[in-house]
Design a protein around this motif. Structure first.
Motif, PDB file in Angstrom:
ATOM      1  N   UNK A 161       0.722  -1.349  -0.015  1.00  0.00           N
ATOM      2  CA  UNK A 161       0.044  -0.130  -0.016  1.00  0.00           C
ATOM      3  C   UNK A 161       0.778   1.233   0.047  1.00  0.00           C
ATOM      4  N   UNK A 162       2.054   1.178   0.872  1.00  0.00           N
ATOM      5  CA  UNK A 162       2.799   2.328   0.805  1.00  0.00           C
ATOM      6  C   UNK A 162       3.492   2.637  -0.487  1.00  0.00           C
ATOM      7  N   UNK A 163       3.996   1.689  -0.920  1.00  0.00           N
ATOM      8  CA  UNK A 163       4.853   1.847  -2.276  1.00  0.00           C
ATOM      9  C   UNK A 163       3.772   2.176  -3.432  1.00  0.00           C
ATOM     10  N   UNK A 164       2.531   1.695  -3.471  1.00  0.00           N
ATOM     11  CA  UNK A 164       1.669   1.901  -4.510  1.00  0.00           C
ATOM     12  C   UNK A 164       1.218   3.566  -4.248  1.00  0.00           C
ATOM     13  N   UNK A 165       1.424   3.805  -3.195  1.00  0.00           N
ATOM     14  CA  UNK A 165       1.045   5.241  -2.878  1.00  0.00           C
ATOM     15  C   UNK A 165       2.118   6.386  -3.248  1.00  0.00           C
ATOM     16  N   UNK A 166       2.898   5.831  -3.572  1.00  0.00           N
ATOM     17  CA  UNK A 166       4.420   6.546  -3.873  1.00  0.00           C
ATOM     18  C   UNK A 166       5.406   6.885  -2.835  1.00  0.00           C
ATOM     19  N   UNK A 185      16.536 -14.178  -0.627  1.00  0.00           N
ATOM     20  CA  UNK A 185      15.268 -14.091  -0.846  1.00  0.00           C
ATOM     21  C   UNK A 185      14.894 -12.748  -0.355  1.00  0.00           C
ATOM     22  N   UNK A 186      15.076 -12.283   0.768  1.00  0.00           N
ATOM     23  CA  UNK A 186      14.522 -10.949   1.257  1.00  0.00           C
ATOM     24  C   UNK A 186      15.018  -9.892   0.229  1.00  0.00           C
ATOM     25  N   UNK A 187      16.297  -9.765  -0.177  1.00  0.00           N
ATOM     26  CA  UNK A 187      16.771  -8.893  -1.157  1.00  0.00           C
ATOM     27  C   UNK A 187      16.052  -8.777  -2.563  1.00  0.00           C
ATOM     28  N   UNK A 188      15.527 -10.176  -2.955  1.00  0.00           N
ATOM     29  CA  UNK A 188      14.829 -10.500  -4.418  1.00  0.00           C
ATOM     30  C   UNK A 188      13.468  -9.671  -3.850  1.00  0.00           C
ATOM     31  N   UNK A 189      12.811 -10.113  -2.938  1.00  0.00           N
ATOM     32  CA  UNK A 189      11.428  -9.515  -2.569  1.00  0.00           C
ATOM     33  C   UNK A 189      11.502  -8.061  -2.487  1.00  0.00           C
ATOM     34  N   UNK A 190      12.636  -7.418  -1.893  1.00  0.00           N
ATOM     35  CA  UNK A 190      12.403  -6.079  -1.681  1.00  0.00           C
ATOM     36  C   UNK A 190      12.694  -5.402  -3.097  1.00  0.00           C
ATOM     37  N   UNK A 191      13.604  -6.051  -3.761  1.00  0.00           N
ATOM     38  CA  UNK A 191      14.071  -5.462  -5.129  1.00  0.00           C
ATOM     39  C   UNK A 191      12.642  -5.675  -6.165  1.00  0.00           C
ATOM     40  N   UNK A 192      11.974  -6.550  -6.027  1.00  0.00           N
ATOM     41  CA  UNK A 192      10.884  -6.776  -6.984  1.00  0.00           C
ATOM     42  C   UNK A 192       9.738  -5.838  -6.525  1.00  0.00           C
ATOM     43  N   UNK A 193       9.691  -5.428  -5.328  1.00  0.00           N
ATOM     44  CA  UNK A 193       8.397  -4.642  -4.884  1.00  0.00           C
ATOM     45  C   UNK A 193       8.839  -3.006  -5.027  1.00  0.00           C
ATOM     46  N   UNK A 194      10.053  -2.852  -5.353  1.00  0.00           N
ATOM     47  CA  UNK A 194      10.433  -1.483  -5.419  1.00  0.00           C
ATOM     48  C   UNK A 194      10.706  -0.580  -4.099  1.00  0.00           C
ATOM     49  N   UNK A 195      11.380  -1.591  -3.385  1.00  0.00           N
ATOM     50  CA  UNK A 195      12.052  -1.035  -1.766  1.00  0.00           C
ATOM     51  C   UNK A 195      13.232  -0.389  -2.286  1.00  0.00           C
ATOM     52  N   UNK A 196      13.601   0.691  -1.747  1.00  0.00           N
ATOM     53  CA  UNK A 196      14.591   1.675  -2.263  1.00  0.00           C
ATOM     54  C   UNK A 196      15.898   1.134  -1.223  1.00  0.00           C
ATOM     55  N   UNK A 197      15.818   0.422  -0.271  1.00  0.00           N
ATOM     56  CA  UNK A 197      16.860  -0.043   0.621  1.00  0.00           C
ATOM     57  C   UNK A 197      16.632  -1.138   1.393  1.00  0.00           C
ATOM     58  N   UNK A 198      17.460  -1.942   1.815  1.00  0.00           N
ATOM     59  CA  UNK A 198      17.361  -2.928   2.880  1.00  0.00           C
ATOM     60  C   UNK A 198      18.258  -3.054   4.004  1.00  0.00           C
ATOM     61  N   UNK A 239      27.358  -6.320  -9.890  1.00  0.00           N
ATOM     62  CA  UNK A 239      27.335  -5.218 -10.882  1.00  0.00           C
ATOM     63  C   UNK A 239      25.796  -4.798 -11.025  1.00  0.00           C
ATOM     64  N   UNK A 240      24.879  -5.590 -11.062  1.00  0.00           N
ATOM     65  CA  UNK A 240      23.589  -5.326 -11.540  1.00  0.00           C
ATOM     66  C   UNK A 240      22.566  -5.137 -10.444  1.00  0.00           C
ATOM     67  N   UNK A 241      23.230  -5.157  -9.279  1.00  0.00           N
ATOM     68  CA  UNK A 241      22.406  -4.797  -8.014  1.00  0.00           C
ATOM     69  C   UNK A 241      21.375  -3.604  -8.072  1.00  0.00           C
ATOM     70  N   UNK A 242      20.209  -3.686  -7.721  1.00  0.00           N
ATOM     71  CA  UNK A 242      19.187  -2.552  -8.203  1.00  0.00           C
ATOM     72  C   UNK A 242      18.877  -2.002  -6.838  1.00  0.00           C
ATOM     73  N   UNK A 243      19.212  -2.661  -5.691  1.00  0.00           N
ATOM     74  CA  UNK A 243      18.727  -1.963  -4.260  1.00  0.00           C
ATOM     75  C   UNK A 243      20.013  -1.703  -3.569  1.00  0.00           C
ATOM     76  N   UNK A 244      19.830  -0.729  -2.817  1.00  0.00           N
ATOM     77  CA  UNK A 244      21.099  -0.510  -1.797  1.00  0.00           C
ATOM     78  C   UNK A 244      20.960  -1.346  -0.759  1.00  0.00           C
TER      79      UNK A 244
END
Length: 349
Positions: A161-166, A185-198, A239-244
């Motif tokens: 809900x928070x991510x969908x709200x911007x 798996x946690x990092x993959x989940x966070x990346x797929x959902x658009x989380x900015x950092x873990x 090199x292709x890591x998309x999340x901090x």
């Protein structure tokens, strides 16, 4: 805001730039690894320690606290307990926004009225996002830590809900015996959902707390913790890591080499507990004065805080990693009644 521990600095003269406001001891999770051991005696019942049975500060009192904070403070982290359970949460958030203070909210995302909360915060320009606790990539591992069946599903639903709200979301996960192997798996989940950092946090527990909570406490073995850190490091460096990917509380470099940095709690940051007491760190019960009773400058220069800043094993000064590590976690040194972080081994050359 990365993690729950600011990076190391050796200068406290300019005053702190970050304040953690622990709004309330109330929480709807039952995590035995909760950082609020300063005032919680039993995490299963949320029973307060003797001496902390007063009513937590009201919204009006928090307004007075904000009036007394030094001008050097430019960032706020609202925490708890679960801070959104404070009856005046919206008013306190609005007060921070009006003061021009950037702030984040540390939360378990198990909100009573999710839509209302999001609608309140999305209107505040100074709100920088959530830091949400997620302690596993599966319901089993997360719910084991929180002590609440169904908390994983509810937390994920509100993250979406928070991510969908911007709104920006950072995840915070304590490394446990149940989840240490789930880090990819946690990092993959966070990346797929658009989380900015873990952020990954070591489990800050002392032997007395492990004994107190018994089967509810599942810290990783030292071998598991090393493996977890090695995994984090390898995933950071893709090199292709998309999340901090980062760390919370400091992990000594002599325990294992990593990108973890030392902590400047009590130097660049401070904590205000639910009754207005100043602490140097979220993970300690060292009370240095009450902001409703004393001037900030007097508290900041108190002997208790000067002693805190000086905590490190003398052997650290000769270590090649001291500038990065700072001697490890002071809170764990204090809890262990020693001058060294229990994870420390020998100085690096």
């Amino acid at each position: 805001m990365p993690g729950d521990c600011p990076s190391i600095t050796l200068n406290s003269a300019a005053g702190p730039s970050l304040a953690y406001l622990e709004l309330t001891p109330a929480c709807n999770n039952r995590c035995p690894g909760c950082i609020n051991e300063s005032f919680i005696a039993d995490f299963q019942t949320r029973e307060l320690k003797v001496g902390f049975h007063g009513i937590p500060l009201s919204g009006e009192s928090w307004h007075s606290i904000l009036e007394r904070l030094p001008h050097s403070i430019n960032s706020i982290a609202i925490s708890g307990g679960e801070p959104t359970l404070h009856p005046n949460f919206a008013a306190i958030a609005g007060d921070l926004d009006r003061r021009g203070l950037n702030f984040v909210v540390f939360t378990n995302a198990r909100w009573r009225a999710p839509s209302q909360l999001i609608n309140t915060l999305i209107k505040l320009p100074r709100f920088q996002g959530f830091l949400i606790s997620l302690h596993g990539a599966t319901a089993e591992s997360h719910d084991m830590f929180t002590g609440v069946v169904g908390s994983y599903t509810e937390t994920l639903r509100n993250i979406r809900r928070a991510i969908d709200s911007g709104l920006a979301v950072t995840l915070s996960s304590v490394i446990t015996r149940s989840n240490w192997s789930e880090i990819p798996n946690l990092i993959e989940l966070a990346t797929d959902w658009g989380v900015r950092e873990i952020i990954f946090n070591r489990y800050l527990l002392t032997p007395d707390r492990i004994e107190m909570f018994g089967p509810f406490v599942q810290p990783p073995t030292l071998s598991q913790l090393r493996s977890a850190v090695q995994n984090i490091q390898s995933l950071q460096e893709l090199p292709n890591q998309r999340i901090h990917i980062g760390y919370g509380p400091c992990i000594p470099q002599c325990f294992i080499s990593s990108s973890s940095e030392g902590c400047s709690a009590g130097q660049a940051s401070l904590v205000v507990d639910p009754w207005g007491n100043i602490k140097p760190c979220l993970h300690t019960d060292l009370l240095c004065g009450n902001l409703l009773e004393s001037e900030f400058d007097i508290i900041w220069q108190a002997q208790s805080l000067r002693d805190w800043r000086g905590i490190f094993d003398n052997s650290c000064s000769s270590c090649s990693a001291f500038g990065k590590c700072g001697g490890g976690c002071r809170a764990m040194a204090v809890a262990a009644k020693t001058d060294r972080d229990p994870l420390m081994t020998i100085p690096l050359t």
